[in-house]
Design a protein around this motif. Structure first.
Motif, PDB file in Angstrom:
ATOM      1  N   LEU A 134       0.829  -1.207   0.000  1.00  0.00           N
ATOM      2  CA  LEU A 134       0.000   0.000   0.000  1.00  0.00           C
ATOM      3  C   LEU A 134       0.865   1.259   0.000  1.00  0.00           C
ATOM      4  N   ASP A 135       1.942   1.213   0.751  1.00  0.00           N
ATOM      5  CA  ASP A 135       2.844   2.374   0.772  1.00  0.00           C
ATOM      6  C   ASP A 135       3.484   2.572  -0.612  1.00  0.00           C
ATOM      7  N   ASP A 136       3.795   1.459  -1.281  1.00  0.00           N
ATOM      8  CA  ASP A 136       4.333   1.567  -2.654  1.00  0.00           C
ATOM      9  C   ASP A 136       3.300   2.195  -3.587  1.00  0.00           C
ATOM     10  N   LEU A 137       2.046   1.776  -3.412  1.00  0.00           N
ATOM     11  CA  LEU A 137       0.978   2.326  -4.261  1.00  0.00           C
ATOM     12  C   LEU A 137       0.835   3.824  -4.046  1.00  0.00           C
ATOM     13  N   ILE A 138       0.965   4.258  -2.789  1.00  0.00           N
ATOM     14  CA  ILE A 138       0.903   5.696  -2.502  1.00  0.00           C
ATOM     15  C   ILE A 138       2.022   6.400  -3.268  1.00  0.00           C
ATOM     16  N   GLY A 139       3.204   5.789  -3.252  1.00  0.00           N
ATOM     17  CA  GLY A 139       4.329   6.356  -4.008  1.00  0.00           C
ATOM     18  C   GLY A 139       3.979   6.505  -5.481  1.00  0.00           C
ATOM     19  N   GLU A 140       3.277   5.508  -6.009  1.00  0.00           N
ATOM     20  CA  GLU A 140       2.918   5.572  -7.441  1.00  0.00           C
ATOM     21  C   GLU A 140       1.923   6.687  -7.721  1.00  0.00           C
ATOM     22  N   VAL A 141       0.883   6.798  -6.890  1.00  0.00           N
ATOM     23  CA  VAL A 141      -0.145   7.807  -7.203  1.00  0.00           C
ATOM     24  C   VAL A 141       0.373   9.231  -6.995  1.00  0.00           C
ATOM     25  N   VAL A 142       1.226   9.445  -5.986  1.00  0.00           N
ATOM     26  CA  VAL A 142       1.742  10.815  -5.807  1.00  0.00           C
ATOM     27  C   VAL A 142       2.670  11.178  -6.971  1.00  0.00           C
TER      28      VAL A 142
END
Ligand code: FES
Length: 681
Positions: free
Chosen positions: A287-295
């Motif tokens: 989930l933290d990786d996904l946050i990195g992707e969307v930002v």
């Protein structure tokens, strides 16, 4: 009418002016020189401001109406507001023109009667447009709001802390009382204040918690809504101030390495003490990786995210929170927690704004999770008169039935067949998978479409297109159509037996020993529908239908007015074929539709609207939970639902649009029969 300044009964005194706001219709009389923003505040008109009237954020833009407004009894004109001032001049020189008849509401002051329109982009509580007309609009009601403040500099003669001066500024400039300092926020306070030269933007949650402080003026805040599925995790980044989705990303749930389905993940925990910690870490890192992707996609920084919401089935919900899911593996499926829950993002391993929270929607029952709560929030059966059936089909089907009077929910073990798993030619929905099937009732010849091409397999150019992906297998929506079309063409009986007598008519039916198989594509790979495939689908659809019937029994009705299919599978299947198969009960087909990823939409609604959280917690608290495993009638309904479309129920609405074949049953036993699936597949 609200009288704000001195008024003479029955009429107005000369030093006040009337202001009427549209679209709200709120109006009042105010002293000469009152700023439009101030009048709006006093009347409770929804007019935004981040800078607190300093003329730098531009959020307070209003439109001045010109003309005679007889119904309000006033003449409105541009020059009934004070002239364009230096602050507006400075704003437009830096940020561009405002547009015709537009003013900054914090700068324009009353000097006559006016009608003022508040455009949608200046409203805090504006509505977000949703694609489907029948779904209710999302009204913005940000959980976290931004406040620009000027903080007093430290003074050796009257010592006080930077934090004290910050909260004094919030109190005096915005009338906000902060509850408690957050240590993670405090750590950056001094640097931020000095970097911003004592002007900072404070992100305040629910009017009392500081979640972030930024130097200078920051005009928008962001949030992320997440749907943690057992197979995939999806995240959507939204602007909390206009509701727009700025970026979306998804990835496979890394917990798959601990087990494909939910039960095998619970088993992993049972067999490997501490296994839940590994799985919790895996989902949080993903989930933290996904946050990195969307930002990255949106071109913002992580600390711009001030709020998140999460939905997921009960096991995903518990594992994300670090709660042991073992009790969810068997009856009575006791949840650790079934309420909506705020947790600090940093406590669950997520790097966003230092004091930001993650809100988890409530779980409904031990096997009906926060994802279903999201579906309910999105589809809102609790607001309708019509008795609505909402079904989210996956390895388990989550079923909600009811209307504004009552809502009932259950889960039914449909098995993995609808996802294309455990079928002879099954595959996930991906390019090259057969997703549409038609069978000619005379020749019994099929034609099909694959994901990635708009052509039917008998159309010119299909095979050239198909060469790019191959024709690899059949996905869930394809198998629904294939079996429904086999039934309509008479290839299978009402009991789901592939009719071997038809071998005389077509080489498509081949003998496999005691049973027969229908060859859908005689190529490489050969794609077939075996008797066992038909049985797997029958078992799945019978489980779903039996769950629906139980809810209908409990509600005391024999039909539904509307059906909504949620989830990826639901958005791809043709509802007519789902009904031919008897996956869903008879209903006016014009009232059967797909909701797409309704669980994710529910997470997004909860992200954008604070009241929606209270609403779904309240609704979930009242949902009557039905445990299918405990219901003796489940088996009776299940047996009837093994037939296509059903042994006992009639499909009158369906019969208006589809010619259902006359009953044709086959007495011989077939292989592939099985009992009820174990729960959670
Ligand atoms: S309130 Fe910020 S520009 Fe008017």
């Amino acid at each position: 009418m609200i009288a704000v300044t001195a008024k003479v009964a029955g009429g107005r005194v000369t030093d006040t002016h009337r202001i009427v706001f549209t679209p709200s219709g709120k109006r009042g009389d105010f002293a000469d020189g009152t700023a439009v923003l101030e009048a709006a505040r006093q009347l409770g008109v929804d007019l935004d401001s981040v800078c607190g009237g300093r003329g730098i954020c531009g959020r307070c833009q209003i439109l001045v109406a010109e003309g005679d407004f007889a119904k309000h009894g006033i003449q409105s004109a541009q020059n009934h507001l004070t002239a364009w001032n230096l602050v507006e001049e400075r704003y437009t020189s830096k940020r561009g023109e405002l547009g015709p008849h537009r003013r900054l509401g914090c700068q324009a002051k009353l000097c006559g009667d006016v009608v003022i329109d508040v455009p949608p982009e200046s409203q805090v509580h504006r509505q977000v447009v949703r694609k489907k007309a029948e779904t209710r609009a999302i009204t913005l009601e940000p959980v976290v709001r931004l406040y620009f403040v000027e903080v007093a500099e430290p003074d050796i003669d009257s010592p006080s802390s930077d934090y004290t001066r910050l909260i004094e500024a919030l109190k005096t400039q915005w009338n906000i009382d902060i509850a408690m300092p957050d240590l993670a926020v405090l750590r950056g306070l001094q640097k931020t204040l000095r970097k911003g030269e004592w002007k900072v933007t404070v992100a305040v949650r629910k009017g009392h918690d500081i979640v972030a402080i930024y130097p200078g003026l920051i005009e928008t805040a962001y949030g992320v809504a997440v749907d943690i599925g057992s197979t995939t995790i999806a995240a959507h980044l939204s602007d909390l101030y206009n509701g727009e989705t700025l970026a979306s990303a998804g990835l496979m749930n890394p917990q798959i390495r601990f087990g494909e389905d939910l039960m095998s993940r619970v088993s992993y925990v049972m067999m490997n003490p501490g296994g839940e910690i590994e799985m919790t870490d895996a989902v949080r890192v993903a989930l933290d990786d996904l946050i990195g992707e969307v930002v990255k996609e949106a071109g913002i920084t992580r600390d711009g995210i001030v709020e998140m919401t999460v939905v997921g089935n009960p096991i995903m919900h518990h594992l994300f929170l670090g709660l042991d899911p073992v009790e969810l593996g068997g009856a009575p499926f006791a949840l650790t927690l079934d309420r909506g829950q705020d947790v600090k993002a940093r406590e669950v391993g997520l790097s966003i704004a230092p004091g930001a929270f993650v809100y988890l929607l409530p779980c409904i029952a031990g096997h009906v999770g926060a994802d279903t709560a999201g579906v309910v929030l999105s589809e809102a059966p609790h607001l309708n008169e019509e008795v609505t059936l909402v079904v989210d089909v996956g390895t388990n089907a989550e079923i909600v039935l009811g209307n504004k009077k009552r809502l009932l929910a259950c889960s039914s073990p449909t098995g993995p067949a609808f996802e294309g798993a455990q079928l002879s030619s099954g595959q996930r929905a991906a390019p090259g998978a057969i997703e549409r099937v038609r069978i000619d009732p005379e020749s019994l010849e099929p034609k099909f479409k694959i994901i990635g091409s708009d052509l039917w397999s008998n159309e010119e150019g299909f095979w050239e297109e198909a060469a790019k992906t191959g024709v690899n297998g059949i996905c869930g929506s394809g198998i629904i159509e294939a079996i429904a079309e086999m039934y309509l063409a008479g290839v299978i009986t009402q009991d789901g037996v592939i009719d071997g007598d038809l071998q005389a008519r077509t080489p498509r039916i081949v003998n496999e020993g005691r049973t027969f198989t229908y060859v859908l594509n005689d190529g490489e790979p050969r794609i077939t529908i075996t008797q066992a495939d038909v049985r797997a689908i029958q078992l799945g659809k019978a489980a779903l239908y039996a769950g629906v019937k139980l809810l209908l029994d409990h509600y005391g009705v024999d039909h539904v007015d509307r059906i909504t299919l949620a989830g990826a599978f639901g958005s791809h299947i043709d509802v007519k074929y789902a009904m031919v198969l008897g996956l869903i009960p008879d209903c006016d087909l014009s009232k059967v539709g797909s909701a797409g990823n309704a669980a994710g939409t529910g997470a997004r609604i909860a992200l954008l609207n604070l009241t929606a959280r209270g609403e779904i917690e309240n609704v979930v608290g009242k949902i009557e939970k039905i445990e299918t495993a405990m219901e003796p009638k489940f088996q009776t309904h299940f047996v009837s639902a093994m037939a296509i479309p059903n042994k006992v129920d009639v499909f009158t609405n369906l019969a208006k649009v589809v010619t259902l074949p006359p009953p044709k049953v086959h007495a011989e036993p077939v292989e592939g029969d099985g009992g009820r699936r174990r729960r959670r597949g």
